[in-house]
Design a protein around this motif. Structure first.
Motif, short mmCIF file in Angstrom:
data_model
loop_
_atom_site.label_atom_id
_atom_site.label_comp_id
_atom_site.label_asym_id
_atom_site.label_seq_id
_atom_site.Cartn_x
_atom_site.Cartn_y
_atom_site.Cartn_z
N PRO A 147 14.55 47.18 17.53
CA PRO A 147 15.09 48.06 16.83
C PRO A 147 14.77 49.25 15.31
O PRO A 147 13.76 49.04 15.03
CB PRO A 147 15.23 46.54 15.57
CG PRO A 147 14.77 45.96 15.67
CD PRO A 147 13.66 46.23 17.12
N SER A 148 15.91 49.21 15.42
CA SER A 148 15.08 50.84 14.31
C SER A 148 16.69 52.03 13.91
O SER A 148 17.79 50.72 13.86
CB SER A 148 14.49 52.10 15.25
OG SER A 148 15.83 52.51 16.05
N LEU B 196 22.22 37.12 18.38
CA LEU B 196 22.09 36.94 19.97
C LEU B 196 21.71 38.39 20.76
O LEU B 196 21.04 38.70 21.80
CB LEU B 196 23.74 37.03 20.64
CG LEU B 196 23.77 36.95 22.01
CD1 LEU B 196 23.09 35.98 23.40
CD2 LEU B 196 25.46 37.17 22.58
N VAL B 197 22.11 39.22 19.89
CA VAL B 197 21.35 40.76 20.48
C VAL B 197 20.28 40.83 19.64
O VAL B 197 18.69 41.33 20.49
CB VAL B 197 22.02 41.29 19.22
CG1 VAL B 197 21.39 43.12 19.41
CG2 VAL B 197 23.30 41.70 18.99
N ALA C 43 10.38 41.31 20.76
CA ALA C 43 9.35 41.63 20.13
C ALA C 43 9.53 41.17 18.51
O ALA C 43 8.60 41.05 18.13
CB ALA C 43 8.60 43.30 20.56
N TRP C 44 10.73 41.62 18.02
CA TRP C 44 11.00 41.30 16.81
C TRP C 44 11.90 39.93 16.71
O TRP C 44 12.13 40.02 15.21
CB TRP C 44 11.87 42.68 16.26
CG TRP C 44 11.31 43.73 16.35
CD1 TRP C 44 10.79 44.46 17.48
CD2 TRP C 44 11.01 44.16 15.77
NE1 TRP C 44 10.27 45.61 16.90
CE2 TRP C 44 10.60 45.71 16.21
CE3 TRP C 44 11.01 44.45 14.25
CZ2 TRP C 44 10.25 46.66 15.22
CZ3 TRP C 44 11.37 45.82 13.19
CH2 TRP C 44 10.53 46.43 13.56
N ARG C 45 12.21 38.92 18.50
CA ARG C 45 13.22 38.03 17.42
C ARG C 45 12.40 37.11 16.48
O ARG C 45 12.63 36.28 16.69
CB ARG C 45 13.84 37.15 18.43
CG ARG C 45 12.48 37.43 19.36
CD ARG C 45 13.24 37.17 21.95
NE ARG C 45 12.58 36.60 21.88
CZ ARG C 45 12.74 36.42 23.29
NH1 ARG C 45 13.86 36.55 23.29
NH2 ARG C 45 11.87 35.72 24.11
N ARG C 46 11.10 36.79 16.55
CA ARG C 46 10.39 35.76 15.97
C ARG C 46 10.14 35.93 13.93
O ARG C 46 10.58 34.49 14.03
CB ARG C 46 8.73 36.14 16.02
CG ARG C 46 8.55 36.12 17.66
CD ARG C 46 6.66 36.15 17.98
NE ARG C 46 6.65 37.49 17.97
CZ ARG C 46 5.70 38.06 18.15
NH1 ARG C 46 4.51 37.05 18.03
NH2 ARG C 46 5.29 39.76 17.90
N LEU D 184 15.12 35.93 13.80
CA LEU D 184 15.65 34.85 14.44
C LEU D 184 15.66 33.71 13.04
O LEU D 184 16.57 33.00 12.80
CB LEU D 184 15.30 34.52 15.98
CG LEU D 184 16.30 34.73 17.16
CD1 LEU D 184 15.84 34.12 18.12
CD2 LEU D 184 16.93 35.14 16.56
N PRO D 185 14.78 33.81 12.91
CA PRO D 185 14.74 32.52 11.46
C PRO D 185 15.20 33.34 10.13
O PRO D 185 15.63 32.66 9.65
CB PRO D 185 12.92 32.92 11.08
CG PRO D 185 12.84 32.96 12.49
CD PRO D 185 13.13 33.79 13.03
N LEU D 186 15.06 34.30 9.73
CA LEU D 186 16.05 35.06 9.30
C LEU D 186 17.51 34.56 8.85
O LEU D 186 18.23 34.25 8.54
CB LEU D 186 15.89 36.11 9.27
CG LEU D 186 15.10 37.36 8.25
CD1 LEU D 186 14.82 38.71 8.41
CD2 LEU D 186 14.83 36.57 6.80
#
Length: 632
Positions: free
Chosen positions: A6-7, A393-394, A401-404, A407-409
């Motif tokens: 994401p950027s 979902l995205v 690499a970023w979902r860690r 997703l908690p947020l």
């Protein structure tokens, strides 16, 4: 499938001062006029709160942390990292989510339903923005001179009529002054807020989240309902994401972090400081906080800010309606381009006057910003909740690499959004039913149009002749050929267009060059130049041609064909070319397709859709439409 991490949006990657000021004028109109009515609504009779010290600090603390968590963290910092080639908004987020799913799968279908339902609900609350903003601004006359109260409604309606009537002239020239005016508006909010805070610095304690916790502890489960008023402070958060394509993420972020957010916070705290010192000021804390000498200038400035907020909603509705047309969710409508330089400057008469009718009707029915505030919030809260689900979902599917950390947020985001939905749901019987009903109606219309088009295409394909067998059979005994080029519009290049069959049947001639043309709308805002056109030569003077446009573009078929010609491909002479299109008459049937009432609804929508000549910008004197009845 995966996409880059994401950027920021792929739009403008710099945040120069002119771009930031322009973003302030266009993007922040809705959230910038919220101070007119948010605190006033929180202490209205709907919630039964007293304006004592602890309650005022509790409500202010809730508003502050809502702005920080929902707008600053969720939208500006996190969700704005999810862009579809620079475009934002729930429809762009829906498209991103569908990329990770198999086309035609049940999951993709559910995501599509969520996205369209969220867009419908957001529009349902969007029609309230012009009404509540302008009405809230003009109500300042009641504070300045109570005898002017009978004139509030007529002035509000006159201002709104002027806004909608001016749309046909375009907003390019007016837009140049939006940024400076809105900048002055925010500076005024900050100055008035600071002036009141200095008189009562006790209000600064609202930054402590303990006061929000204490508010819930004292009011127990009933305390959640105050979120129905607090949500007014964050309405417009989704619009920041939706407007990302116009400016890119950096200007919006810089404007929010360093200017808009501080100004809003200062004003909310200033209103709270006034109520702490003078509890009776809760009747209209915004205008009561303004010094007497500045009251009339502030009413004028607030009305101008409300007009700008309304303008943003209206032009946003034009943009979204064009996207929905391109994606096949609503019928074609006449689109007028109001600028020869900027493709985004459009005017959609049907949307404009439909909005005008709804907005003015709301003013006449609800009659005050306080009554409208009760109806406000439910739909936008539901849209924010859907945004969170789609974004999760995205992140899960496309950004390993970023979902860690993303997703908690999403868990606290979901809980906050759910609390807002529950709080606003309690207002359904008092007026919140209106945006919900409007959203459901719009959703039904869009799904009916989409499904009806699918059924129509299936029926046309069932009755059609395969191109691979039609052309050889036709050439066995060809009809008389006439000079020129015939372009037959079709949705399926493998099936002979109905317009071609009708032309042969009735006119009994065949043109020298025959092109089967289909127009595709891609799931990206703008089509790449090298993917704009593809052509297949079928032999005997027949060609299959595909033109592709992004969902943010207006499909100009003649211009695209001219560019294709200039690129050295098939020669097209605009004066020697005739376009043929079939114009089907829908016959509703109870035995197939959708329920009969939806079949009839689709037939009505299809009958009133704008002709292809207008939507594809085909000259009317070069188009021949041939009719046929189709039962669905």
């Amino acid at each position: 499938m995966s996409t880059p991490a994401p950027s920021a949006a792929h739009g403008p990657n710099k945040a120069g001062l002119p771009l930031i000021i322009a973003a302030i004028g266009v993007v922040f109109g809705d959230i910038g006029t919220s101070p007119l009515y948010t605190l006033k609504e929180a202490f209205s009779g709907h919630y039964g709160l007293s304006s004592d010290h602890d309650t005022v600090l509790g409500v202010l603390s809730l508003a502050f942390w809502s702005l920080m968590l929902v707008v600053t963290l969720k939208y500006v910092t996190v969700i704005m990292r999810a862009d579809n080639d620079g475009e934002g908004g729930i429809m762009a987020l829906m498209t991103l989510a569908q990329r990770s799913l198999r086309n035609g799968s049940r999951s993709a279908y559910v995501v599509g339903i969520l996205g369209i339902f969220g867009a419908s609900l957001f529009f349902g609350d969007g029609v309230i923005t012009p009404a509540i903003s302008v009405l809230g601004a003009v109500e300042g006359l009641e504070v300045a001179a109570p005898g002017l109260k009978p004139f509030v409604l007529p002035i509000t309606i006159a201002v709104l009529l002027g806004v909608f009537a001016a749309q046909r002239f375009g907003t390019e020239k007016v837009g140049r002054v939006f940024g400076p005016i809105t900048t002055v508006w925010f500076l005024s909010l900050a100055a008035i807020g600071l002036w009141n805070i200095i008189a009562e610095p006790e209000v600064l304690k609202a930054f402590n989240p303990w006061w929000a916790v204490k508010f819930f502890a004292e009011h127990q489960w009933q305390g959640i309902f105050i979120l129905g008023a607090v949500v007014l402070a964050v309405t417009g958060g989704e619009a920041l994401y939706a407007d990302m394509g116009h400016f890119g993420a950096p200007p919006i972020r810089h404007a929010w972090y360093f200017f808009v957010l501080p100004c809003l916070l200062l004003n909310y705290l200033g209103q709270g400081a006034l109520v702490l010192a003078h509890p009776e000021a809760v009747a209209n804390p915004f205008y009561q906080s303004v010094p007497g000498w500045a009251l009339y200038p502030m009413i004028i400035l607030a009305t101008m800010a409300a007009v700008i907020a309304s303008q943003s909603v209206i032009t946003g509705a034009f943009s979204v309606s064009r996207q929905a047309m391109q994606l096949g969710y609503i019928p074609r409508m006449r689109i007028k381009h109001t600028s020869s330089d900027t493709i985004g400057q459009i005017y959609v008469p049907g949307i404009n006057w439909g909005l005008a009718t709804l907005v003015i009707g709301l003013v006449l029915v609800f009659r005050s910003s306080s009554n409208l505030a009760v109806a406000y919030g439910i739909s936008v809260s539901a849209t924010m909740l859907i945004d969170t689900l789609l974004f999760a979902l995205v992140a899960r599917a496309l950004w390993p690499a970023w979902r860690r950390w993303i997703l908690p947020l999403c868990v606290p985001f979901f809980l906050i959004d759910l609390a807002f939905v529950i709080a606003n749901g309690a207002k359904l019987a008092q007026g919140a039913w209106f945006p919900v009903v409007l959203g459901v109606v719009l959703f039904t219309l869009m799904r009916t149009w989409r499904r009806g088009r699918e059924l129509l295409a299936e029926e046309m394909a069932r009755d059609g002749l395969p191109v691979a067998t039609f052309i050889p059979a036709l050439m066995i005994s060809p009809p008389v050929r006439v000079p020129g080029t015939a372009i037959f519009l079709t949705t399926d290049l493998n099936t002979t267009p109905q317009a071609m069959l009708h032309n042969l049947k009735h006119n009994k001639v065949l043109h020298e060059r025959n092109v089967f043309l289909t127009v595709q709308v891609l799931q990206v805002p703008y089509a790449a130049a090298n993917a704009r056109v593809s052509v297949t030569t079928l032999g005997d003077g027949f060609h299959a041609l595909t033109l592709r446009f992004g969902f943010m573009e207006t499909p100009d078929v003649p211009m695209a064909l001219e560019q294709f010609c200039l690129a050295g491909h098939i020669h097209f002479d605009a004066m020697d070319t005739t376009y043929f299109a079939s114009r089907e008459t829908i016959v509703a049937s109870a035995k197939k397709g959708m329920p009969l009432w939806r079949d009839k609804l689709f037939a009505f929508m299809h009958r009133n859709a704008a002709p292809a000549s207008g939507f594809f910008r085909i000259p009317g004197n070069r188009l021949v439409e041939l009719g046929a009845q189709v039962e669905i």
